[in-house]
Scaffold this motif. Structure first.
Motif, PDB file in Angstrom:
ATOM      1  N   SER A 787      -2.601   8.018   0.494  1.00  0.00           N
ATOM      2  CA  SER A 787      -2.680   6.556   0.566  1.00  0.00           C
ATOM      3  C   SER A 787      -3.266   6.024  -0.729  1.00  0.00           C
ATOM      4  O   SER A 787      -4.153   6.644  -1.323  1.00  0.00           O
ATOM      5  N   ALA A 788      -2.783   4.858  -1.128  1.00  0.00           N
ATOM      6  CA  ALA A 788      -3.352   4.220  -2.320  1.00  0.00           C
ATOM      7  C   ALA A 788      -4.716   3.635  -1.975  1.00  0.00           C
ATOM      8  O   ALA A 788      -4.989   3.326  -0.806  1.00  0.00           O
ATOM      9  N   PHE A 789      -5.575   3.475  -2.991  1.00  0.00           N
ATOM     10  CA  PHE A 789      -6.836   2.767  -2.750  1.00  0.00           C
ATOM     11  C   PHE A 789      -6.477   1.312  -2.428  1.00  0.00           C
ATOM     12  O   PHE A 789      -5.580   0.734  -3.045  1.00  0.00           O
ATOM     13  N   PRO A 790      -7.170   0.696  -1.455  1.00  0.00           N
ATOM     14  CA  PRO A 790      -6.804  -0.659  -1.038  1.00  0.00           C
ATOM     15  C   PRO A 790      -6.607  -1.625  -2.211  1.00  0.00           C
ATOM     16  O   PRO A 790      -7.465  -1.749  -3.080  1.00  0.00           O
ATOM     17  N   GLY A 791      -5.462  -2.274  -2.200  1.00  0.00           N
ATOM     18  CA  GLY A 791      -5.191  -3.315  -3.186  1.00  0.00           C
ATOM     19  C   GLY A 791      -4.706  -2.827  -4.531  1.00  0.00           C
ATOM     20  O   GLY A 791      -4.426  -3.639  -5.425  1.00  0.00           O
ATOM     21  N   THR A 792      -4.572  -1.532  -4.713  1.00  0.00           N
ATOM     22  CA  THR A 792      -4.187  -1.035  -6.044  1.00  0.00           C
ATOM     23  C   THR A 792      -2.706  -0.664  -6.121  1.00  0.00           C
ATOM     24  O   THR A 792      -2.195  -0.411  -7.210  1.00  0.00           O
ATOM     25  N   ASP A 793      -2.005  -0.637  -5.000  1.00  0.00           N
ATOM     26  CA  ASP A 793      -0.569  -0.334  -5.014  1.00  0.00           C
ATOM     27  C   ASP A 793       0.182  -1.657  -5.062  1.00  0.00           C
ATOM     28  O   ASP A 793       0.382  -2.290  -4.043  1.00  0.00           O
ATOM     29  N   ARG A 794       0.585  -2.021  -6.254  1.00  0.00           N
ATOM     30  CA  ARG A 794       1.093  -3.373  -6.461  1.00  0.00           C
ATOM     31  C   ARG A 794       2.589  -3.425  -6.734  1.00  0.00           C
ATOM     32  O   ARG A 794       3.134  -4.486  -7.001  1.00  0.00           O
ATOM     33  N   ASN A 795       3.248  -2.281  -6.692  1.00  0.00           N
ATOM     34  CA  ASN A 795       4.679  -2.267  -7.011  1.00  0.00           C
ATOM     35  C   ASN A 795       5.575  -2.030  -5.807  1.00  0.00           C
ATOM     36  O   ASN A 795       6.723  -1.623  -5.960  1.00  0.00           O
ATOM     37  N   GLY A 796       5.060  -2.237  -4.630  1.00  0.00           N
ATOM     38  CA  GLY A 796       5.886  -2.101  -3.427  1.00  0.00           C
ATOM     39  C   GLY A 796       5.848  -0.704  -2.843  1.00  0.00           C
ATOM     40  O   GLY A 796       5.422   0.253  -3.497  1.00  0.00           O
ATOM     41  N   PRO A 797       6.316  -0.591  -1.587  1.00  0.00           N
ATOM     42  CA  PRO A 797       6.177   0.687  -0.887  1.00  0.00           C
ATOM     43  C   PRO A 797       6.982   1.830  -1.502  1.00  0.00           C
ATOM     44  O   PRO A 797       6.546   2.980  -1.458  1.00  0.00           O
TER      45      PRO A 797
END
Lengths: 904, 88
Positions: A787-797
């Protein structure tokens, strides 16, 4: 009032908006799918919802009383006699409306202490036993673990009820007996004996420091010695209890006095079969006591329908006490009884029923054909099973049950997968299992869908609909990836392609070794799958990777406790490679020391506290006369090395590489100073929020670290299909998956990597300073392992899926990816198809596991403020579903903070 | 005659440490509430002839096979105990 981080960043034009792929509606949105169980189930579920976790000493007392009488007996026989006495004395309890009966203890949600494992943690904090536990590190994690304050948790004493370990309520009338029983095990428990001998490991002091610093959260030999495995119900289903006793008696005559070429343990077979007989007799007496109570209730009940149901229950129990089951409901009762029996034998988390839809199918098929059962009746029983499983509690310390498990006991059920011949194993009963899971949405059994391209499309769409109920299940696990892993790990023990196809999930998402056995029912043969491997909850537990990096940066000293954990490395850490190299050295030291000390604990367990019931159920113990402790299982290479905080480490290494070593914007010393000063922020516990966005600046902060903090927050992050960060993950996985195999279990077999977080990311984050990626002191790590750190995955699933699948997942027992999606993003059948496409894409890329939280973050925030309105709100945490109100605050904060996808 | 609490009654099944179900009425009742007159007494160590009190919440089971006799406590349910002998 001090500014929160999200406000500070907003002022600087940086958004901490945790929504991705769109914007959520302003109004709170509920889940799309909402169903109700059968009325009978609803009534029992309502009882559960208003039930406190309750414990008493009944099992504890009779076990101890019998055990203490036989101090010259062979250990396995002594243990079996104690277990027999304990089972035989459990008070039977029935609740109106039940059809699947029997309980762990004499409460609806009952459990009991097992001081023969560990007696220290339920002593008063002032007690010398507790102080000793604290000193050796086994109680340290309790200080960083909290249960949710609602639901069935008894977090505080009240009236005549005493709270134990912040979860279990015990009547004050029982407390003097509990303390007396506990003290009888002082110096004799697995905890105490294990500690006595683990101290003889030359590096023991390092282990003590590792535990005190919460680099590792717990030992398993005396906390949860078994679990995260798949049970096997085959032998009682095929032969019945009388049949097993007959078999054991025949085998006793065959092996008595004979070593048969095995001078080490060949003679033990006689004692093991003797123990099997005592154990089965205890089970029979337990069932018989329930049958007698059902007859008594039948005699005093006036309501004709309820009276008839008690009669039916009594008849079924009287039959299965001796014989193999004949019908679906008898078989269901048999597996329920066995399941509870195994969970009473030992402290276990993650005893998974496995593929019960395939195990019970023969009875279902024949009953339906004969008109003895309707699909609706089967559905009702499957719904009832969810009440039974959710009511299972495991009595252990706060740190273990709260900090690691969030109160869950992981009775994961598997559906799907392949049959013995490589075709889809899905059957009609498995559709009903999914329907029941949606109708009666309760945390257990959580469901693992063993994905394969051959599974029917309508089954997968139904699974998506269940996910949309917000239950968090089924999770998807990749069959081809699991099969490849199993062959690599168990090929040397003789695992075949046919065996591999019988696999299932043990615990939350542990790929577990199983086998097929042939069941005979009314002249017809069925191949049914079941567990054939040892627990996988054993080995080296949950090493906090960000904490190990912290120790690298601070030359082996924990800046929080000021204690030396590792030998000082005295390296200047002038290059990124040097940091990586030292990290690996400290990692290896940690694994080595924990492997040795845990091996000793488990060795004590296997000598004095071995499984008898769980063993006799699994192939091939009854055939070869050896139990788990003598490698009686078909597959025994199940010990593992567990990582925690993978993505927080990856992001931290990426920030160090970028800011310190590549761009040279600050020196390592400056970065360390910023970490110690928490980038000018308060500690999370002071703020009482464990989410990064909510952290507040210190009142005295001069803004000295503001610029650096902005920079590290914007350094490359995992989850965006950015090779800068993802390559670090790949490097780590290539190292870790190979390194884990260098450690040897007490059974002389190689270990393997395991990558789940459960709830450790909360408690471990609580004990870790700020990290170089900008995470602040005391806040949670990224959950799971992918899982990405909350809020750091900004390019979509899909970018997240690309990052997660950069490495070969078949090198590990598992990996874990959790995604939070707003309900409106997957609305209607088109939404279900989109969710399936996303899932399938990940499986095709070679990802092992994916699961979804379908929830509006606004609902979670409201639930945190008004828990009284959300008793039945469920969320997916990490490999398991739990009631929101029973989860500790740090994990609640992390769940709220996770990136919410508004579109897939 | 001493009053009988629900939690000491055979007609009561505990849901948890605070409450349970009255099997005769089907109602949920509090554990420490007085049971109606005529309700059957729950077999517990404190009602057993083999129980020898030794302090308020502790005692000895005279039926125990070990020497010294194993301890017992008054509140333990004895429905399944073969040595239970109700004090008349």
């Amino acid at each position: 009032m001090a500014k929160k981080l999200k406000e500070v960043l907003s002022d600087a034009g940086i958004s901490m908006d945790l929504q991705s792929g769109g914007k959520a509606p302003d109004q709170l949105t509920d889940r799309e799918i909402k169903r109700e169980p059968h009325p009978r189930v609803k009534k029992l579920k309502d009882i559960f919802m208003d039930t406190l976790s309750s414990a008493n000493n009944e099992f504890t007392y009779w076990y101890t009383r019998e055990y203490m009488q036989h101090d010259c007996e062979i250990p396995v026989v002594r243990r079996a006699k104690a277990l027999k006495s304990a089972f035989a004395h459990l008070t039977p309890t029935f609740y109106p409306g039940e059809l699947l009966v029997m309980h762990k203890a004499s409460y609806f949600r009952g459990s009991f202490p097992m001081p023969w494992l560990s007696e220290g943690f339920y002593m008063a904090h002032e007690d010398e036993f507790y102080q000793e536990a604290l000193k050796r590190g086994s109680a340290s994690v309790d200080e960083h673990s909290k249960f949710g304050s609602g639901g069935g948790n008894v977090t505080k004493s009240f009236g005549k009820v005493v709270s134990i370990a912040g979860k279990f309520g015990m009547r004050q009338e029982e407390i003097p007996a509990l303390l007396k029983l506990a003290k009888m095990w002082y110096g004799k428990s697995v905890d105490d004996l294990g500690n006595k001998y683990e101290k003889m490991v030359p590096e023991y002091k390092t282990k003590e420091q590792i535990m005190r610093s919460i680099i590792c959260m717990f030992d398993s030999g005396f906390t949860l010695p078994q679990g995260r495995e798949v049970i096997n119900y085959y032998y009682p289903l095929e032969y019945g209890f009388d049949g097993i006793i007959k078999m054991a008696n025949e085998m006793k005559a065959k092996v008595a006095g004979k070593a048969d070429g095995d001078g080490m343990v060949g003679m033990n077979r006689l004692y093991n079969y003797e123990a099997v007989i005592f154990m089965i007799e205890g089970m029979q007496k337990w069932i018989n006591n329930y049958a007698k109570e059902a007859r008594r209730l039948e005699s005093i009940t006036k309501d004709a329908k309820q009276k008839a149901e008690y009669k039916g229950i009594a008849e079924r129990l009287e039959w299965i006490e001796h014989n193999p089951p004949r019908t679906f409901i008898e078989a269901f009762q048999m597996i329920e009884t066995l399941h509870l029996g195994v969970l009473n034998e030992d402290a276990i988390s993650g005893m998974s029923p496995g593929r019960i839809g395939q195990i019970l199918y023969p009875y279902f098929e024949q009953d339906i054909e004969a008109g003895r059962l309707t699909e609706d009746e089967a559905l009702e029983l499957l719904e009832l099973d969810r009440v039974v499983k959710t009511s299972i509690d495991c009595f252990a310390s706060t740190g273990v049950v709260g900090g690691v498990l969030s109160g869950n006991t992981f009775n994961t059920l598997s559906v799907g997968g392949l049959d013995k011949f490589g075709q889809s194993a899905v059957n009609r009963l498995e559709y009903l299992i999914l329907e029941a899971a949606a109708n009666n949405a309760m945390p257990q059994s959580t469901i693992a869908l063993l994905y394969d391209e051959k599974l029917p499309e309508d089954f997968l769409i139904l699974a998506m609909e269940v996910i949309k109920s917000g239950a968090g299940y089924p999770a998807f696990m990749n069959t081809p990836v699991a099969q490849e892993f199993l062959m690599k790990q168990y090929g040397a023990e003789g695992m075949t392609l046919e065996d591999v196809r019988s696999w299932a999930i043990g615990g939350c998402l542990e790929t577990s070794a199983c086998v097929w056995k042939t069941l005979h029912l009314n002249g017809k043969e069925y191949d049914i799958p079941g567990g054939a491997g040892q627990p996988t909850s054993v080995g080296v537990h949950f090493i906090a990777m960000p904490k190990v990096l912290e120790l690298v940066l601070f030359n082996g000293v924990d800046p929080r406790t000021k204690e030396k954990v590792y030998e000082a490395h005295n390296r200047k850490l002038e290059t990124y490679d040097e940091v990586w190299d030292q990290f690996k050295l400290y990692w290896q030291k940690t694994c080595e020391v924990l492997a040795w000390t845990n091996n000793i604990q488990h060795d004590i367990w296997r000598k004095n506290n071995m499984a008898v019931l769980n063993s006799l159920l699994k192939p091939d113990c009854l055939d070869n006369g050896h139990l788990i402790n003598e490698l009686g299982y078909r597959f025994n290479g199940t010990f593992n090395v567990e990582s925690a905080g993978t993505i927080t480490l990856v992001n931290s290494m990426a920030a160090l590489k970028k800011i310190v070593y590549d761009d040279k914007e600050v020196t390592l010393e400056e970065m360390k100073a910023a970490i110690v000063d928490n980038f000018g922020f308060k500690d999370a516990r002071e703020v009482n929020s464990f989410s990064l966005a909510d952290q507040e600046r210190k009142d005295s902060d001069s803004g000295k670290w503001e610029k650096l903090h902005f920079k590290v927050l914007q350094a490359p992050k995992y989850g965006n299909d950015d090779k800068y960060a993802d390559q670090i993950l790949l490097d780590w996985e290539n190292f870790f998956c190979e390194d884990a195999t260098h450690y040897e279990s007490l059974y002389g077999l190689k270990m393997y990597p395991c990558q789940i977080s459960v709830s450790t990311h909360g408690a471990m984050g609580s004990a870790t300073l700020a990290t170089a990626d900008g995470r602040l002191s005391g806040t949670t790590y990224a959950d799971a392992s992918m899982s990405a750190f909350p809020g750091t995955d900004r390019n979509g699933p899909y970018a997240l899926l690309n990052s997660a699948s950069i490495w070969d997942h078949s090198k590990s027992q598992n990996s874990q990816l959790n995604i939070k999606i707003h309900p409106t993003a997957i609305k209607g059948i088109e939404g279900s198809k989109k969710l399936l496409d996303l899932t399938r894409a990940y499986m095709r890329k070679g990802g092992f596991h994916i699961q979804y939280n379908i929830v509006d973050s606004k609902m979670l925030k409201d639930a945190q403020e008004h828990p009284e309105n959300y008793r039945d709100l469920m969320v997916r945490v990490a490999g398991f579903t739990q009631y929101w109100v029973e989860i500790g605050k740090s994990v609640q904060d992390e769940l709220i903070a996770r990136t919410e996808y508004e579109g897939v | 005659m001493e009053k009988l609490l629900y939690r000491d009654s055979r007609n009561y099944v505990p849901i948890d440490v605070t409450k349970g179900i009255d099997h005769l009425t089907g109602e949920t009742v509090m554990a420490d509430k007085e049971a109606p007159k005529g309700y059957e007494v729950m077999p517990k160590c404190k009602n057993c002839a083999n129980f020898k009190a030794d302090g308020e919440q502790m005692g000895v089971c005279e039926g125990s096979m070990s020497e010294p006799k194993f301890f017992a406590y008054p509140d333990m349910v004895a429905i399944t105990c073969d040595m239970y002998k109700e004090v008349k």
